[in-house]
Design an enzyme around this catalytic site. Structure first.
Site, PDB file in Angstrom:
ATOM      1  N   ARG A  31       0.808  -1.260  -0.008  1.00  0.00           N
ATOM      2  CA  ARG A  31      -0.071   0.082  -0.200  1.00  0.00           C
ATOM      3  C   ARG A  31       0.771   1.389  -0.031  1.00  0.00           C
ATOM      4  O   ARG A  31       0.323   2.086   0.805  1.00  0.00           O
ATOM      5  CB  ARG A  31      -0.814   0.109   1.138  1.00  0.00           C
ATOM      6  CG  ARG A  31      -1.845  -1.002   1.334  1.00  0.00           C
ATOM      7  CD  ARG A  31      -3.136  -0.400   0.562  1.00  0.00           C
ATOM      8  NE  ARG A  31      -4.299  -1.558   0.349  1.00  0.00           N
ATOM      9  CZ  ARG A  31      -5.167  -1.762   1.240  1.00  0.00           C
ATOM     10  NH1 ARG A  31      -5.256  -0.830   2.267  1.00  0.00           N
ATOM     11  NH2 ARG A  31      -5.903  -2.793   1.226  1.00  0.00           N
ATOM     12  N   ARG A  35      -3.463   6.592   1.269  1.00  0.00           N
ATOM     13  CA  ARG A  35      -3.970   7.838   1.810  1.00  0.00           C
ATOM     14  C   ARG A  35      -3.086   8.512   2.734  1.00  0.00           C
ATOM     15  O   ARG A  35      -3.264   9.492   3.258  1.00  0.00           O
ATOM     16  CB  ARG A  35      -5.163   7.438   2.278  1.00  0.00           C
ATOM     17  CG  ARG A  35      -6.398   7.455   1.412  1.00  0.00           C
ATOM     18  CD  ARG A  35      -7.407   6.803   2.047  1.00  0.00           C
ATOM     19  NE  ARG A  35      -7.403   5.595   2.602  1.00  0.00           N
ATOM     20  CZ  ARG A  35      -8.160   4.791   3.136  1.00  0.00           C
ATOM     21  NH1 ARG A  35      -9.245   5.280   3.639  1.00  0.00           N
ATOM     22  NH2 ARG A  35      -7.858   3.434   3.562  1.00  0.00           N
ATOM     23  N   ARG A  44      -6.516  11.667  -5.864  1.00  0.00           N
ATOM     24  CA  ARG A  44      -7.907  10.991  -5.415  1.00  0.00           C
ATOM     25  C   ARG A  44      -9.136  11.995  -5.538  1.00  0.00           C
ATOM     26  O   ARG A  44      -9.935  11.892  -6.093  1.00  0.00           O
ATOM     27  CB  ARG A  44      -7.727  10.476  -4.123  1.00  0.00           C
ATOM     28  CG  ARG A  44      -8.955   9.302  -3.935  1.00  0.00           C
ATOM     29  CD  ARG A  44      -8.796   8.708  -2.650  1.00  0.00           C
ATOM     30  NE  ARG A  44      -9.737   7.853  -2.114  1.00  0.00           N
ATOM     31  CZ  ARG A  44     -10.890   7.982  -1.829  1.00  0.00           C
ATOM     32  NH1 ARG A  44     -11.275   9.261  -1.739  1.00  0.00           N
ATOM     33  NH2 ARG A  44     -11.824   7.029  -1.457  1.00  0.00           N
ATOM     34  N   ASP A  81      -6.578  -2.677  -7.393  1.00  0.00           N
ATOM     35  CA  ASP A  81      -7.152  -3.327  -6.289  1.00  0.00           C
ATOM     36  C   ASP A  81      -7.632  -4.724  -6.524  1.00  0.00           C
ATOM     37  O   ASP A  81      -7.536  -5.098  -7.784  1.00  0.00           O
ATOM     38  CB  ASP A  81      -8.367  -2.875  -5.746  1.00  0.00           C
ATOM     39  CG  ASP A  81      -8.674  -3.112  -4.158  1.00  0.00           C
ATOM     40  OD1 ASP A  81      -8.074  -2.574  -3.249  1.00  0.00           O
ATOM     41  OD2 ASP A  81      -9.364  -4.206  -3.934  1.00  0.00           O
ATOM     42  N   TYR A 157     -14.847 -11.847   0.154  1.00  0.00           N
ATOM     43  CA  TYR A 157     -15.325 -10.733  -0.325  1.00  0.00           C
ATOM     44  C   TYR A 157     -16.749 -10.973  -1.315  1.00  0.00           C
ATOM     45  O   TYR A 157     -17.561 -10.175  -1.191  1.00  0.00           O
ATOM     46  CB  TYR A 157     -14.419  -9.740  -1.049  1.00  0.00           C
ATOM     47  CG  TYR A 157     -13.533  -8.912   0.026  1.00  0.00           C
ATOM     48  CD1 TYR A 157     -13.836  -7.875   0.598  1.00  0.00           C
ATOM     49  CD2 TYR A 157     -12.268  -9.202  -0.056  1.00  0.00           C
ATOM     50  CE1 TYR A 157     -12.894  -7.251   1.497  1.00  0.00           C
ATOM     51  CE2 TYR A 157     -11.139  -8.768   0.796  1.00  0.00           C
ATOM     52  CZ  TYR A 157     -11.765  -7.795   1.689  1.00  0.00           C
ATOM     53  OH  TYR A 157     -10.997  -7.139   2.492  1.00  0.00           O
TER      54      TYR A 157
HETATM   55  O1  CP3 Z   1       0.116  -1.635  -2.390  1.00  0.00           O
HETATM   56  C1  CP3 Z   1      -0.150  -0.767  -3.165  1.00  0.00           C
HETATM   57  O2  CP3 Z   1       0.357   0.247  -3.218  1.00  0.00           O
HETATM   58  C2  CP3 Z   1      -0.882  -1.087  -4.571  1.00  0.00           C
HETATM   59  C3  CP3 Z   1      -2.298  -0.703  -4.391  1.00  0.00           C
HETATM   60  C4  CP3 Z   1      -3.144  -1.778  -3.702  1.00  0.00           C
HETATM   61  C5  CP3 Z   1      -4.318  -1.614  -3.093  1.00  0.00           C
HETATM   62  N1  CP3 Z   1      -5.040  -2.515  -2.614  1.00  0.00           N
HETATM   63  C6  CP3 Z   1      -4.844  -0.152  -3.170  1.00  0.00           C
HETATM   64  C7  CP3 Z   1      -5.952   0.464  -2.372  1.00  0.00           C
HETATM   65  C8  CP3 Z   1      -3.030  -3.009  -3.398  1.00  0.00           C
HETATM   66  C9  CP3 Z   1      -2.055  -4.343  -3.443  1.00  0.00           C
HETATM   67  C10 CP3 Z   1      -4.335  -3.639  -2.843  1.00  0.00           C
HETATM   68  C11 CP3 Z   1      -4.405  -4.690  -2.185  1.00  0.00           C
HETATM   69  C12 CP3 Z   1      -5.827  -5.203  -1.696  1.00  0.00           C
HETATM   70  N2  CP3 Z   1      -7.061  -4.604  -1.593  1.00  0.00           N
HETATM   71  C13 CP3 Z   1      -5.939  -6.289  -0.486  1.00  0.00           C
HETATM   72  C14 CP3 Z   1      -4.776  -7.001  -0.019  1.00  0.00           C
HETATM   73  C15 CP3 Z   1      -3.652  -6.720   0.972  1.00  0.00           C
HETATM   74  C16 CP3 Z   1      -4.419  -6.382   2.209  1.00  0.00           C
HETATM   75  O3  CP3 Z   1      -4.384  -5.316   2.458  1.00  0.00           O
HETATM   76  O4  CP3 Z   1      -4.874  -7.351   2.955  1.00  0.00           O
HETATM   77  C17 CP3 Z   1      -7.207  -6.285   0.139  1.00  0.00           C
HETATM   78  C18 CP3 Z   1      -7.879  -7.166   0.955  1.00  0.00           C
HETATM   79  C19 CP3 Z   1      -8.033  -5.314  -0.862  1.00  0.00           C
HETATM   80  C20 CP3 Z   1      -9.329  -4.781  -0.834  1.00  0.00           C
HETATM   81  C21 CP3 Z   1      -9.460  -3.326  -0.112  1.00  0.00           C
HETATM   82  N3  CP3 Z   1      -9.336  -2.186  -0.853  1.00  0.00           N
HETATM   83  C22 CP3 Z   1      -9.719  -3.008   1.223  1.00  0.00           C
HETATM   84  C23 CP3 Z   1     -10.057  -3.758   2.307  1.00  0.00           C
HETATM   85  C24 CP3 Z   1      -9.841  -1.493   1.031  1.00  0.00           C
HETATM   86  C25 CP3 Z   1     -10.240  -0.397   2.156  1.00  0.00           C
HETATM   87  C26 CP3 Z   1      -9.260  -0.503   3.098  1.00  0.00           C
HETATM   88  C27 CP3 Z   1      -8.608   0.835   3.124  1.00  0.00           C
HETATM   89  O5  CP3 Z   1      -7.369   0.811   3.254  1.00  0.00           O
HETATM   90  O6  CP3 Z   1      -9.120   1.875   2.637  1.00  0.00           O
HETATM   91  C28 CP3 Z   1      -9.421  -1.259  -0.175  1.00  0.00           C
HETATM   92  C29 CP3 Z   1      -9.210   0.123  -0.947  1.00  0.00           C
HETATM   93  C30 CP3 Z   1      -7.760   0.372  -1.121  1.00  0.00           C
HETATM   94  N4  CP3 Z   1      -7.034  -0.106  -2.056  1.00  0.00           N
HETATM   95  C31 CP3 Z   1      -7.100   1.783  -0.908  1.00  0.00           C
HETATM   96  C32 CP3 Z   1      -5.975   1.809  -1.711  1.00  0.00           C
HETATM   97  C33 CP3 Z   1      -4.859   2.807  -1.839  1.00  0.00           C
HETATM   98  C34 CP3 Z   1      -7.746   2.975  -0.265  1.00  0.00           C
HETATM   99  C35 CP3 Z   1      -8.650   3.532  -1.157  1.00  0.00           C
HETATM  100  C36 CP3 Z   1      -8.854   5.158  -0.903  1.00  0.00           C
HETATM  101  O7  CP3 Z   1      -8.270   5.939  -1.485  1.00  0.00           O
HETATM  102  O8  CP3 Z   1      -9.980   5.409  -0.272  1.00  0.00           O
END
Ligand code: CP3
Length: 361
Positions: A31, A35, A44, A81, A157
């Protein structure tokens, strides 16, 4: 498809994954684009939503590069994602402000599961376009990681319709109707293998499978419902592209008990969460795979000196790097949105500095 890309200027990350010698321990952060970075929040806001960032290759490229412009990271990861795959299967991914991801049409009953199909051709083209554009923009700066969710984590999910603490819905299905769950997992594995291979064709230089919820499974269930399907994917991955090995990383969060078994599925590297001791993990898997991880993301809430101590302790627990082993430094899970970017600077500098000293000692 044939693309010509610039040669890599920094291949430390790829060499560590392939257990070759490196001058220092490379790192990137799960990640890393997100944010906690004010520039991410600004982009964003302009794009309107997470999905409009992810679906637009210009935005996806911009936010992928943002953390690299701030920190000396050794890899870039595609901005996207894991849930884009079920979205393309028709489940309708959306994000509600301040909440996690949700699906408009979760797999509620047998009928929905029997109607499920792999994503239609072209439905994920925006991801592959982003990969190619990011790789071109990187211009050989560092390697680009592609990724996907594991079949089990995606299914969590897809069945629950959103994140969950307990996963009652999918676990009930697992014990009551394993045949239905296996149908979902089989389709997911096929979809993910195709998806990752297309990312590799588009320019991804390593791929990672995120099994974020594998650790929620009982021993036995993990092997049957998560690990098996990751193995199916690894078996189908193209492992070489244009004469370059494409390493594959498998990360089961909460998978510390099963490291030996995960190390056996043919991946190049294991991702570790922060519950695992790096040195013990290294002893358990030997020279079969490289390791990636595993600092507790909460360490970044501490003071700089404390961050330095924790990072040094992690590098020391891995031990002196030697030929045949490989370590990529990372967090044990995604970086928190409440992290100060200054803490990340301390982390990155300490990993590079201390790991160089370690090699000289
Ligand atoms: O690592 C990186 O920088 C690459 C981008 C990336 C995102 N999600 C961007 C994202 C990667 C590799 C993921 C993987 C992901 N997404 C996983 C596996 C890794 C983990 O965390 O266990 C999972 C379970 C998801 C599902 C997901 N997407 C969740 C649970 C959330 C909300 C949680 C949060 O942190 O907000 C997201 C949204 C998400 N995916 C964001 C980002 C940058 C935040 C979105 C925003 O800008 O509001």
């Amino acid at each position: 498809m044939s693309n010509t890309f610039a040669p890599l200027k920094n291949d430390t990350f790829l060499r560590a994954l392939l257990r070759q010698e490196t001058e220092y321990t490379p790192l990137w952060l799960m990640r890393q684009a997100g944010r906690y970075l004010p520039e991410y929040r600004a982009t964003r806001k302009g794009a309107g939503s997470f999905m409009s960032l992810a679906k637009n290759p210009d935005f996806a490229t911009e936010v992928t590069i943002q953390p690299l412009d701030r920190f000396k990271l050794d890899a870039a990861i595609l901005f996207s994602d894991i849930l884009t795959v079920p979205d393309a299967m028709g489940l309708g991914l959306y994000f509600e402000e301040g909440e996690g991801p949700k699906f408009e049409r979760p797999l509620k009953d047998e009928k929905a599961i029997m109607a499920l199909e792999v994503p239609p051709e072209g439905s994920l083209q925006y991801v592959f376009d982003a990969v190619t554009q990011i790789r071109k923009t990187l211009d050989g700066r560092v390697p680009l990681i592609g990724f996907s969710g594991s079949p089990w984590t995606l299914a969590c999910y897809m069945v629950e319709g959103q994140g969950s603490r307990e996963f009652h819905g999918i676990k009930a299905m697992m014990y009551k109707r394993p045949d239905l769950l296996e149908r979902i997992l089989t389709l997911n594995a096929e979809a993910v293998a195709t998806y990752l291979n297309a990312q590799i064709d588009a320019g991804a230089q390593a791929v990672m499978i995120f099994d974020s919820w594998g650790g929620a499974l009982a021993d036995g269930a993990y092997q049957r419902f998560s690990l098996k399907y990751m193995q199916d994917i690894v078996n189908k991955l193209q492992r070489e592209k244009d004469g370059q090995r494409i390493p594959c990383i498998v990360f089961t969060k909460g998978g510390g008990l099963w490291l030996e078994q995960i190390a056996d599925i043919g991946a190049d590297a294991l991702g570790l969460d922060w519950t695992v001791n790096l040195g013990q993990a290294r002893a358990r898997v030997g020279d079969k795979v490289a390791l990636q991880g595993n600092l507790d993301p909460a360490v970044l809430f501490a003071e700089p000196e404390q961050i330095r101590q924790q990072v040094t302790a992690a590098l020391q627990s891995y031990g002196k790097p030697s030929a045949g082993h490989g370590h990529v430094f990372n967090l044990g899970h995604g970086i928190s949105q409440f992290t100060s970017p200054d803490a990340v600077t301390v982390l990155v500098e300490t990993v590079h500095e201390v790991s160089r000293q370690q090699r000289q000692a």
